[in-house]
Design a protein around this motif. Structure first.
Motif, PDB file in Angstrom:
ATOM      1  N   MET A  93      14.585  13.845  11.418  1.00  0.00           N
ATOM      2  CA  MET A  93      14.764  14.018  12.862  1.00  0.00           C
ATOM      3  C   MET A  93      15.565  15.291  13.179  1.00  0.00           C
ATOM      4  O   MET A  93      16.561  15.259  13.904  1.00  0.00           O
ATOM      5  CB  MET A  93      15.416  12.776  13.485  1.00  0.00           C
ATOM      6  CG  MET A  93      14.471  11.604  13.576  1.00  0.00           C
ATOM      7  SD  MET A  93      15.173  10.182  14.456  1.00  0.00           S
ATOM      8  CE  MET A  93      16.062   9.378  13.128  1.00  0.00           C
TER       9      MET A  93
ATOM     10  N   GLN B 109      15.609   1.266   6.007  1.00  0.00           N
ATOM     11  CA  GLN B 109      14.221   1.675   6.228  1.00  0.00           C
ATOM     12  C   GLN B 109      13.263   0.692   5.567  1.00  0.00           C
ATOM     13  O   GLN B 109      13.451   0.300   4.414  1.00  0.00           O
ATOM     14  CB  GLN B 109      13.955   3.071   5.679  1.00  0.00           C
ATOM     15  CG  GLN B 109      12.553   3.586   6.014  1.00  0.00           C
ATOM     16  CD  GLN B 109      12.250   4.922   5.359  1.00  0.00           C
ATOM     17  OE1 GLN B 109      11.814   4.978   4.216  1.00  0.00           O
ATOM     18  NE2 GLN B 109      12.494   6.013   6.091  1.00  0.00           N
TER      19      GLN B 109
ATOM     20  N   GLU C 165      20.295   5.885  15.554  1.00  0.00           N
ATOM     21  CA  GLU C 165      19.045   6.631  15.409  1.00  0.00           C
ATOM     22  C   GLU C 165      17.929   5.667  15.025  1.00  0.00           C
ATOM     23  O   GLU C 165      18.159   4.694  14.297  1.00  0.00           O
ATOM     24  CB  GLU C 165      19.171   7.717  14.330  1.00  0.00           C
ATOM     25  CG  GLU C 165      20.199   8.780  14.635  1.00  0.00           C
ATOM     26  CD  GLU C 165      20.340   9.798  13.523  1.00  0.00           C
ATOM     27  OE1 GLU C 165      19.554   9.743  12.561  1.00  0.00           O
ATOM     28  OE2 GLU C 165      21.247  10.645  13.598  1.00  0.00           O
TER      29      GLU C 165
ATOM     30  N   ALA D  41      12.592  11.089   6.880  1.00  0.00           N
ATOM     31  CA  ALA D  41      12.572  11.136   8.349  1.00  0.00           C
ATOM     32  C   ALA D  41      13.862  11.769   8.853  1.00  0.00           C
ATOM     33  O   ALA D  41      14.758  11.073   9.344  1.00  0.00           O
ATOM     34  CB  ALA D  41      12.396   9.733   8.923  1.00  0.00           C
TER      35      ALA D  41
ATOM     36  N   ARG E 282      17.482   9.862  18.797  1.00  0.00           N
ATOM     37  CA  ARG E 282      18.729  10.174  18.119  1.00  0.00           C
ATOM     38  C   ARG E 282      19.887  10.222  19.100  1.00  0.00           C
ATOM     39  O   ARG E 282      19.805  10.894  20.140  1.00  0.00           O
ATOM     40  CB  ARG E 282      18.606  11.531  17.412  1.00  0.00           C
ATOM     41  CG  ARG E 282      19.507  11.673  16.203  1.00  0.00           C
ATOM     42  CD  ARG E 282      19.393  13.057  15.606  1.00  0.00           C
ATOM     43  NE  ARG E 282      20.328  13.973  16.252  1.00  0.00           N
ATOM     44  CZ  ARG E 282      20.411  15.264  15.975  1.00  0.00           C
ATOM     45  NH1 ARG E 282      19.610  15.800  15.095  1.00  0.00           N
ATOM     46  NH2 ARG E 282      21.288  16.021  16.583  1.00  0.00           N
TER      47      ARG E 282
ATOM     48  N   SER F 115      13.566   5.863  14.041  1.00  0.00           N
ATOM     49  CA  SER F 115      12.380   6.691  13.836  1.00  0.00           C
ATOM     50  C   SER F 115      11.223   5.818  13.372  1.00  0.00           C
ATOM     51  O   SER F 115      11.411   4.886  12.584  1.00  0.00           O
ATOM     52  CB  SER F 115      12.664   7.780  12.787  1.00  0.00           C
ATOM     53  OG  SER F 115      11.498   8.544  12.522  1.00  0.00           O
TER      54      SER F 115
ATOM     55  N   ASN G 244       7.437   6.384  11.605  1.00  0.00           N
ATOM     56  CA  ASN G 244       6.549   7.352  10.953  1.00  0.00           C
ATOM     57  C   ASN G 244       5.294   6.649  10.459  1.00  0.00           C
ATOM     58  O   ASN G 244       5.315   5.460  10.132  1.00  0.00           O
ATOM     59  CB  ASN G 244       7.254   8.018   9.770  1.00  0.00           C
ATOM     60  CG  ASN G 244       8.482   8.805  10.190  1.00  0.00           C
ATOM     61  OD1 ASN G 244       9.573   8.260  10.286  1.00  0.00           O
ATOM     62  ND2 ASN G 244       8.310  10.079  10.456  1.00  0.00           N
TER      63      ASN G 244
ATOM     64  N   THR H 202      12.663   3.376  10.496  1.00  0.00           N
ATOM     65  CA  THR H 202      13.973   3.788  10.016  1.00  0.00           C
ATOM     66  C   THR H 202      15.024   3.534  11.092  1.00  0.00           C
ATOM     67  O   THR H 202      14.839   3.931  12.246  1.00  0.00           O
ATOM     68  CB  THR H 202      13.976   5.292   9.656  1.00  0.00           C
ATOM     69  OG1 THR H 202      12.937   5.560   8.715  1.00  0.00           O
ATOM     70  CG2 THR H 202      15.312   5.699   9.053  1.00  0.00           C
TER      71      THR H 202
ATOM     72  N   GLY I 249      11.025   9.881  17.101  1.00  0.00           N
ATOM     73  CA  GLY I 249      12.333   9.300  16.889  1.00  0.00           C
ATOM     74  C   GLY I 249      13.256   9.453  18.075  1.00  0.00           C
ATOM     75  O   GLY I 249      13.033  10.264  18.984  1.00  0.00           O
TER      76      GLY I 249
END
Length: 231
Positions: free
Chosen positions: A33, A200, A148, A31, A143, A150, A152, A187, A141
């Motif tokens: 990003m 994660q 950060e 991931a 950032r 995310s 998925n 994540t 995601g």
């Protein structure tokens, strides 16, 4: 009461040690990003290494390595897999509100192959196997320079072949067999600019009937590095 607790704990350890080989363990989701051309993203975690690169804007290329070891009364095993993929990423413009906040969306697809080698103890006959996997992985995601996040949603097609021995009933995949899994992943990264610590979680949900031993939850801790991401 205390002795009963210890007895149950000992029984659980014995059962864990006597289980059959693990023929699938979901690896870390790549991931990165990415937000612009020229960016390179690395992540290193125990038994996982991943890289992503954007040669031109909106195009991302990814590569993954994953492995694991497992042992029990049956013996021990060593598994490893390499994957490559490509995808599209986009950026939601937030410059009117903040030049440090980025909302990213992407979708990657890829293919990989690996090998599961089993060394059996006398009396056990679990086969080695070749694993190939194709996957499709959309994600969204957030950032910033410090944090950060995310999410998925990876869908995988698993195929097993080249078994070294006849399959063990309910203990190993069959030669030429295919299975599908759905694997959501969350994540989290925290640090400053280019270097962040990563946590994660990946959960594998079988979409096919899987009767052999596999792992459906993994928690990965690693270090992520983004080059050319903060100018």
């Amino acid at each position: 009461m205390l002795s009963r607790t210890y007895s149950l704990l000992l029984l659980a350890i014995v059962l864990m040690g006597s289980c059959s080989p693990i023929y699938y363990k979901p690896n870390r989701v790549n991931a990165p990003m990415l937000t612009d051309a020229g960016q390179v993203h690395f992540c290193v975690a125990p038994n996982n290494a991943q890289v992503a690169f954007s040669p031109v804007r909106h195009l991302g290329l990814i590569g993954n390595y994953a492995g694991y070891r497992h042992s029990g009364d049956y013996g021990r095993e060593h598994a490893r897999m390499f994957e490559v993929g490509a995808g599209y990423y986009g950026l939601i413009d937030t410059s009117r509100h903040s030049d440090r906040l980025r909302f990213v969306y992407d979708v990657y697809g890829g293919f990989g192959a690996g090998r599961i080698d089993v060394r059996n103890e006398p009396g056990y006959y679990y086969p080695d196997a070749t694993l190939t996997r194709a996957f499709l992985q959309p994600g969204i995601g957030l950032r910033t320079r410090i944090f950060e996040m995310s999410f998925n949603w990876r869908v995988c097609h698993l195929s097993y072949s080249n078994l070294s021995a006849p399959p063990v009933l309910n203990g190993s995949p069959f030669d030429g067999s295919s299975y599908f899994t759905m694997e959501p992943a969350l994540t989290l990264r925290c640090g400053y600019k280019a270097i962040k610590a990563e946590l994660q979680y990946v959960h594998a949900m079988p979409l096919s009937n899987i009767e052999w031993n596999y792992i459906n939850n993994t928690l990965n801790v690693g270090i992520a590095v983004l080059i050319n991401g903060y100018r």
